[in-house]
Motif scaffolding. Sequence first.
Motif, PDB file in Angstrom:
ATOM      1  N   PRO A   3      91.449  -5.493  -8.871  1.00 45.02           N
ATOM      2  CA  PRO A   3      90.143  -5.344  -8.210  1.00 45.02           C
ATOM      3  C   PRO A   3      89.267  -4.271  -8.862  1.00 45.02           C
ATOM      4  O   PRO A   3      88.047  -4.424  -8.928  1.00 45.02           O
ATOM      5  CB  PRO A   3      90.500  -4.958  -6.768  1.00 45.02           C
ATOM      6  CG  PRO A   3      91.858  -5.513  -6.556  1.00 45.02           C
ATOM      7  CD  PRO A   3      92.551  -5.407  -7.881  1.00 45.02           C
ATOM      8  N   PHE A   4      89.891  -3.190  -9.354  1.00 40.69           N
ATOM      9  CA  PHE A   4      89.114  -2.168 -10.050  1.00 40.69           C
ATOM     10  C   PHE A   4      88.512  -2.717 -11.336  1.00 40.69           C
ATOM     11  O   PHE A   4      87.339  -2.468 -11.640  1.00 40.69           O
ATOM     12  CB  PHE A   4      89.991  -0.950 -10.366  1.00 40.69           C
ATOM     13  CG  PHE A   4      89.280   0.072 -11.188  1.00 40.69           C
ATOM     14  CD1 PHE A   4      88.345   0.916 -10.608  1.00 40.69           C
ATOM     15  CD2 PHE A   4      89.519   0.181 -12.551  1.00 40.69           C
ATOM     16  CE1 PHE A   4      87.669   1.853 -11.369  1.00 40.69           C
ATOM     17  CE2 PHE A   4      88.851   1.109 -13.316  1.00 40.69           C
ATOM     18  CZ  PHE A   4      87.928   1.952 -12.719  1.00 40.69           C
ATOM     19  N   ALA A   5      89.288  -3.475 -12.100  1.00 39.68           N
ATOM     20  CA  ALA A   5      88.790  -4.059 -13.350  1.00 39.68           C
ATOM     21  C   ALA A   5      87.654  -5.046 -13.077  1.00 39.68           C
ATOM     22  O   ALA A   5      86.665  -5.076 -13.815  1.00 39.68           O
ATOM     23  CB  ALA A   5      89.927  -4.743 -14.098  1.00 39.68           C
ATOM     24  N   ILE A   6      87.791  -5.839 -12.017  1.00 37.16           N
ATOM     25  CA  ILE A   6      86.735  -6.783 -11.658  1.00 37.16           C
ATOM     26  C   ILE A   6      85.479  -6.023 -11.250  1.00 37.16           C
ATOM     27  O   ILE A   6      84.362  -6.379 -11.633  1.00 37.16           O
ATOM     28  CB  ILE A   6      87.206  -7.732 -10.534  1.00 37.16           C
ATOM     29  CG1 ILE A   6      88.326  -8.631 -11.044  1.00 37.16           C
ATOM     30  CG2 ILE A   6      86.052  -8.562 -10.010  1.00 37.16           C
ATOM     31  CD1 ILE A   6      89.005  -9.431  -9.957  1.00 37.16           C
ATOM     32  N   GLY A   7      85.656  -4.951 -10.482  1.00 35.47           N
ATOM     33  CA  GLY A   7      84.510  -4.139 -10.066  1.00 35.47           C
ATOM     34  C   GLY A   7      83.815  -3.480 -11.251  1.00 35.47           C
ATOM     35  O   GLY A   7      82.583  -3.397 -11.300  1.00 35.47           O
ATOM     36  N   ALA A   8      84.603  -3.001 -12.220  1.00 37.29           N
ATOM     37  CA  ALA A   8      84.013  -2.378 -13.408  1.00 37.29           C
ATOM     38  C   ALA A   8      83.251  -3.406 -14.242  1.00 37.29           C
ATOM     39  O   ALA A   8      82.132  -3.133 -14.710  1.00 37.29           O
ATOM     40  CB  ALA A   8      85.103  -1.721 -14.244  1.00 37.29           C
ATOM     41  N   LEU A   9      83.825  -4.590 -14.414  1.00 42.16           N
ATOM     42  CA  LEU A   9      83.143  -5.646 -15.163  1.00 42.16           C
ATOM     43  C   LEU A   9      81.878  -6.085 -14.431  1.00 42.16           C
ATOM     44  O   LEU A   9      80.838  -6.322 -15.058  1.00 42.16           O
ATOM     45  CB  LEU A   9      84.083  -6.831 -15.372  1.00 42.16           C
ATOM     46  CG  LEU A   9      83.553  -7.982 -16.200  1.00 42.16           C
ATOM     47  CD1 LEU A   9      83.184  -7.509 -17.602  1.00 42.16           C
ATOM     48  CD2 LEU A   9      84.581  -9.091 -16.266  1.00 42.16           C
ATOM     49  N   ARG A  10      81.954  -6.136 -13.119  1.00 43.69           N
ATOM     50  CA  ARG A  10      80.777  -6.507 -12.328  1.00 43.69           C
ATOM     51  C   ARG A  10      79.668  -5.471 -12.466  1.00 43.69           C
ATOM     52  O   ARG A  10      78.486  -5.806 -12.528  1.00 43.69           O
ATOM     53  CB  ARG A  10      81.194  -6.667 -10.866  1.00 43.69           C
ATOM     54  CG  ARG A  10      80.151  -7.298 -10.016  1.00 43.69           C
ATOM     55  CD  ARG A  10      80.735  -7.697  -8.676  1.00 43.69           C
ATOM     56  NE  ARG A  10      79.663  -8.220  -7.860  1.00 43.69           N
ATOM     57  CZ  ARG A  10      79.356  -7.748  -6.667  1.00 43.69           C
ATOM     58  NH1 ARG A  10      80.058  -6.781  -6.133  1.00 43.69           N
ATOM     59  NH2 ARG A  10      78.366  -8.271  -6.008  1.00 43.69           N
ATOM     60  N   ALA A  11      80.039  -4.195 -12.555  1.00 41.97           N
ATOM     61  CA  ALA A  11      79.043  -3.136 -12.739  1.00 41.97           C
ATOM     62  C   ALA A  11      78.370  -3.254 -14.105  1.00 41.97           C
ATOM     63  O   ALA A  11      77.156  -3.038 -14.229  1.00 41.97           O
ATOM     64  CB  ALA A  11      79.702  -1.769 -12.585  1.00 41.97           C
TER      65      ALA A  11
END
Length: 90
Positions: A3-11
Motif C-alpha cells: 500500500p505504501f508503494a501504491i501510495g507513492a506511485l499515486r503521488a
Amino acid sequence: MLPFAIGALRAIVEMLGLCLLGMGAMALLAGAGRQGNPVYRLFELITRAPRQLVARLLPGRERPLLAGVLCFLLLFLLWLALAAWRAALA
C-alpha cells in the motif's frame, strides 16, 4: 509495504498531472511568452518523459496539444486505477 508503494506511485502520478494542468494554465495566460517563464520550463522538464511517450503512440507526431491532453487523461486513469487497487487492498 505494497500500500505504501501504491501510495507513492499515486503521488508521483498526481504530481505529473498537476504539472500538466499548470502548463496548460500558463499556456492560456502567458501565450507565446510562456517559453521564457522559468516555472513553465520546470513543468515542461518534469513532464517531458510522459508527454514524449504518449506522442510516440500517436500517429501524427506534430500534435503537442493532443499529446498533452491525452497524457493528462492517461495519468488521470492511472491515478484512479491506483486508488481502486489501494482501496481493494485495505
